[in-house]
Design a protein around this motif. Structure first.
Motif, mmCIF file in Angstrom:
data_model
loop_
_atom_site.group_PDB
_atom_site.id
_atom_site.type_symbol
_atom_site.label_atom_id
_atom_site.label_comp_id
_atom_site.label_asym_id
_atom_site.label_seq_id
_atom_site.Cartn_x
_atom_site.Cartn_y
_atom_site.Cartn_z
ATOM 1 N N THR A 80 78.269 50.690 112.662
ATOM 2 C CA THR A 80 77.969 51.134 113.682
ATOM 3 C C THR A 80 76.096 49.853 112.812
ATOM 4 O OG1 THR A 80 76.794 53.429 113.895
ATOM 5 C CG2 THR A 80 79.262 51.757 115.439
ATOM 6 N N LEU A 81 76.001 50.541 111.585
ATOM 7 C CA LEU A 81 74.426 50.338 110.852
ATOM 8 C C LEU A 81 74.032 49.073 111.884
ATOM 9 C CD1 LEU A 81 74.559 51.780 107.766
ATOM 10 C CD2 LEU A 81 74.014 52.883 109.155
ATOM 11 N N LYS A 82 74.763 48.583 112.260
ATOM 12 C CA LYS A 82 73.177 47.450 112.501
ATOM 13 C C LYS A 82 72.786 47.399 114.067
ATOM 14 C CE LYS A 82 75.640 42.891 110.563
ATOM 15 N NZ LYS A 82 76.483 41.388 110.903
ATOM 16 N N SER A 83 73.542 47.849 114.940
ATOM 17 C CA SER A 83 72.966 48.678 115.998
ATOM 18 C C SER A 83 72.092 49.496 115.861
ATOM 19 C CB SER A 83 73.980 48.634 117.097
ATOM 20 O OG SER A 83 74.740 49.552 116.578
ATOM 21 N N ASN A 84 71.570 50.240 114.893
ATOM 22 C CA ASN A 84 71.507 51.418 114.504
ATOM 23 C C ASN A 84 69.725 51.223 113.831
ATOM 24 O OD1 ASN A 84 72.324 53.347 116.009
ATOM 25 N ND2 ASN A 84 74.028 54.087 114.232
ATOM 26 N N GLY A 85 69.764 49.682 113.584
ATOM 27 C CA GLY A 85 67.976 49.060 112.724
ATOM 28 C C GLY A 85 68.129 48.553 111.717
ATOM 29 N N PHE A 86 69.504 48.707 111.223
ATOM 30 C CA PHE A 86 69.426 49.185 109.873
ATOM 31 C C PHE A 86 69.417 47.278 109.661
ATOM 32 C CE2 PHE A 86 70.485 52.844 108.926
ATOM 33 C CZ PHE A 86 70.766 53.134 107.999
ATOM 34 N N PHE A 87 68.208 46.805 108.156
ATOM 35 C CA PHE A 87 68.814 45.294 108.555
ATOM 36 C C PHE A 87 69.962 44.632 108.017
ATOM 37 C CE2 PHE A 87 64.300 46.211 108.414
ATOM 38 C CZ PHE A 87 63.357 45.425 109.659
ATOM 39 N N PRO A 88 70.476 44.204 108.015
ATOM 40 C CA PRO A 88 71.775 42.752 107.183
ATOM 41 C C PRO A 88 71.350 42.221 106.550
ATOM 42 C CG PRO A 88 71.198 41.904 108.920
ATOM 43 C CD PRO A 88 70.160 42.637 109.421
ATOM 44 N N ASN A 89 72.575 42.589 105.475
ATOM 45 C CA ASN A 89 72.710 41.982 104.190
ATOM 46 C C ASN A 89 72.831 40.229 104.382
ATOM 47 O OD1 ASN A 89 72.586 42.288 101.247
ATOM 48 N ND2 ASN A 89 75.049 42.054 101.784
ATOM 49 N N LEU A 90 71.991 39.584 103.682
ATOM 50 C CA LEU A 90 71.779 38.394 104.201
ATOM 51 C C LEU A 90 72.969 38.067 102.912
ATOM 52 C CD1 LEU A 90 68.874 36.898 104.136
ATOM 53 C CD2 LEU A 90 70.366 37.278 105.556
ATOM 54 N N PRO A 91 73.878 37.176 102.602
ATOM 55 C CA PRO A 91 74.921 36.610 101.733
ATOM 56 C C PRO A 91 74.446 35.765 100.867
ATOM 57 C CG PRO A 91 75.136 35.487 104.309
ATOM 58 C CD PRO A 91 74.019 36.614 104.327
ATOM 59 N N PRO A 92 74.647 36.162 99.739
ATOM 60 C CA PRO A 92 73.891 35.328 98.735
ATOM 61 C C PRO A 92 74.131 33.492 98.891
ATOM 62 C CG PRO A 92 75.872 35.659 97.779
ATOM 63 C CD PRO A 92 76.081 36.947 99.098
ATOM 64 N N ASN A 93 73.832 33.044 97.985
ATOM 65 C CA ASN A 93 73.442 31.103 98.326
ATOM 66 C C ASN A 93 74.417 30.987 97.698
ATOM 67 O OD1 ASN A 93 71.249 30.484 99.741
ATOM 68 N ND2 ASN A 93 70.257 31.445 98.162
ATOM 69 N N PRO A 94 75.288 29.750 97.606
ATOM 70 C CA PRO A 94 76.062 28.915 97.205
ATOM 71 C C PRO A 94 75.949 28.702 95.512
ATOM 72 C CG PRO A 94 76.312 28.211 99.348
ATOM 73 C CD PRO A 94 75.274 28.799 98.498
ATOM 74 N N PRO A 95 76.832 28.897 94.151
ATOM 75 C CA PRO A 95 76.680 28.112 93.174
ATOM 76 C C PRO A 95 75.785 26.848 93.049
ATOM 77 C CG PRO A 95 78.410 29.940 93.328
ATOM 78 C CD PRO A 95 78.027 29.674 94.511
ATOM 79 N N ILE A 96 75.260 26.018 91.876
ATOM 80 C CA ILE A 96 75.161 24.767 92.276
ATOM 81 C C ILE A 96 75.595 24.150 90.797
ATOM 82 C CG2 ILE A 96 72.868 25.564 93.704
ATOM 83 C CD1 ILE A 96 71.303 25.562 91.098
ATOM 84 N N ASN A 97 75.426 22.835 90.748
ATOM 85 C CA ASN A 97 75.560 22.362 89.402
ATOM 86 C C ASN A 97 77.387 22.981 89.274
ATOM 87 O OD1 ASN A 97 72.911 21.422 89.215
ATOM 88 N ND2 ASN A 97 73.055 23.191 87.771
ATOM 89 N N LEU A 98 77.813 22.104 89.330
ATOM 90 C CA LEU A 98 79.305 22.624 89.269
ATOM 91 C C LEU A 98 80.140 21.457 88.050
ATOM 92 C CD1 LEU A 98 79.498 24.204 92.434
ATOM 93 C CD2 LEU A 98 81.581 23.646 92.334
ATOM 94 N N SER A 99 80.453 21.851 87.125
ATOM 95 C CA SER A 99 80.951 20.786 86.224
ATOM 96 C C SER A 99 82.611 21.224 86.425
ATOM 97 C CB SER A 99 79.909 20.218 85.373
ATOM 98 O OG SER A 99 80.292 21.929 84.381
ATOM 99 N N SER A 100 83.261 20.222 85.236
ATOM 100 C CA SER A 100 84.349 20.064 84.800
ATOM 101 C C SER A 100 84.522 19.696 83.943
ATOM 102 C CB SER A 100 85.257 19.632 85.688
ATOM 103 O OG SER A 100 85.146 18.287 86.072
ATOM 104 N N GLU A 101 85.039 19.758 82.423
ATOM 105 C CA GLU A 101 84.796 19.733 81.130
ATOM 106 C C GLU A 101 87.206 19.443 80.760
ATOM 107 O OE1 GLU A 101 82.950 21.771 77.747
ATOM 108 O OE2 GLU A 101 82.373 21.332 79.357
ATOM 109 N N MET A 102 87.584 18.427 79.769
ATOM 110 C CA MET A 102 88.491 18.826 79.186
ATOM 111 C C MET A 102 88.495 19.319 78.005
ATOM 112 S SD MET A 102 92.057 18.734 80.059
ATOM 113 C CE MET A 102 93.110 18.820 79.514
ATOM 114 N N ASN A 103 88.870 20.233 77.361
ATOM 115 C CA ASN A 103 89.127 20.412 76.240
ATOM 116 C C ASN A 103 90.467 20.668 75.134
ATOM 117 O OD1 ASN A 103 87.997 21.315 73.143
ATOM 118 N ND2 ASN A 103 87.338 23.683 73.912
ATOM 119 N N GLU A 104 91.099 19.468 75.592
ATOM 120 C CA GLU A 104 92.604 19.512 74.248
ATOM 121 C C GLU A 104 92.788 20.140 75.586
ATOM 122 O OE1 GLU A 104 92.277 22.214 70.843
ATOM 123 O OE2 GLU A 104 91.940 20.579 69.845
ATOM 124 N N ASN A 105 93.727 20.928 75.601
ATOM 125 C CA ASN A 105 94.584 21.214 76.578
ATOM 126 C C ASN A 105 94.259 22.037 77.447
ATOM 127 O OD1 ASN A 105 96.656 19.040 75.837
ATOM 128 N ND2 ASN A 105 98.109 20.846 74.776
#
Length: 282
Positions: A80-105
């Protein structure tokens, strides 16, 4: 307390005196922990687990064990910490620059943390891979695909790496994404979905040839040219032996006709050595 740094609960018998206890420790963000003043039920032969059972964005605590009166006890503590004045933890931002590459198999998935999003905290990652947009039947996560919310109190399926390697994928179009998770199980949404396509042509050896054994690979056979006696065996990627035979000096042919498409391992054994060849049968 939902500040993004991991707290922990300890429950059981204290060393030495054997007194039952259950204590909640706060992370002071300076490399150590402080015991809290929360009054928890004292237990032995106990078990504890964190989960957001009421789906309000913070971690609740479940305790199970034997009480001081000798009775089995299960207690669920709502955070119940939210109701007792604790600041909520903000979720992290999503990762960026997603890529994929094939290396042999091998197919390598890569991503980068969102700039300035770590703020001194460890960040973990969840990767999902599927055959359709938004799906995860190839590599699943314990998260809601639509909003990223974690369904189980589990850090991630790839820990803190910013890459992941997939092997043995069949020819198809694939859809994938990744999310970030902080130590309090607060998760970002999944990053914008990316795609990759797997196609193979023929058979691809990936190991070096043996000193006294040469080979040539074709779509329907493998030809050995040996200067030493030995035997060969073909295994599936699950380790099941598909077939085997001895070979003599000179040329030998291993027929691949009748084998199902997939990745296999050829093991060549001589008196003193063995060699392996991984190949794909279309």
């Amino acid at each position: 307390n939902n500040d993004g740094y991991p707290d922990f609960a300890a429950t059981g018998k204290a060393p030495g005196c054997g007194a039952m206890m259950s204590i909640l420790f706060y992370n002071n963000q300076m490399g150590s922990f402080w015991p809290s003043s929360q009054n928890l039920v004292d237990l032995s032969y106990s078990y504890s687990a964190w989960a957001d059972f009421d789906n309000d964005g913070d971690s609740d605590l479940l305790l199970m064990g034997i009480s001081t009166s000798g009775n089995p006890v299960t207690v669920l503590y709502s955070n119940t910490l939210k109701s007792n004045g604790f600041f909520p933890n903000l979720p992290p931002n999503p990762p960026i620059n997603l890529s994929s590459e094939m290396n042999e198999n091998e197919l390598i998935l890569k991503w980068q943390p969102f700039p300035n999003s770590i703020d001194g905290k460890n960040v973990f990652y969840n990767v999902r891979v599927g055959l359709n947009p938004g799906s995860s039947e190839i590599m699943s996560t314990a998260s809601n695909v639509l909003n990223g919310q974690m369904l189980l109190p589990n850090f991630s399926n790839v820990t803190q790496d910013t890459f992941w390697i997939l092997k043995g994928l069949r020819e198809a179009d694939y859809f994938w994404s990744v999310q970030a998770i902080d130590p309090s199980f607060s998760a970002s949404e999944f990053a914008s979905e990316e795609t990759f396509t797997i196609t193979y042509t023929g058979i691809s050896p990936i190991e070096e040839k043996g000193e006294f054994i040469d080979y040539t690979v074709y779509s329907d056979r493998i030809e050995l040219n040996a200067q030493i006696l030995g035997k060969w065996s073909i295994y599936s990627v699950s380790g099941a032996k598909v077939m085997n035979a001895n070979f003599g000096l000179g040329k030998s042919i291993i027929s691949l006709l009748g084998m199902s498409p997939g990745i296999y391992v050829l093991r060549i054994e001589t008196e003193d050595n063995y060699y392996t060849l991984k190949f794909l049968k279309n």
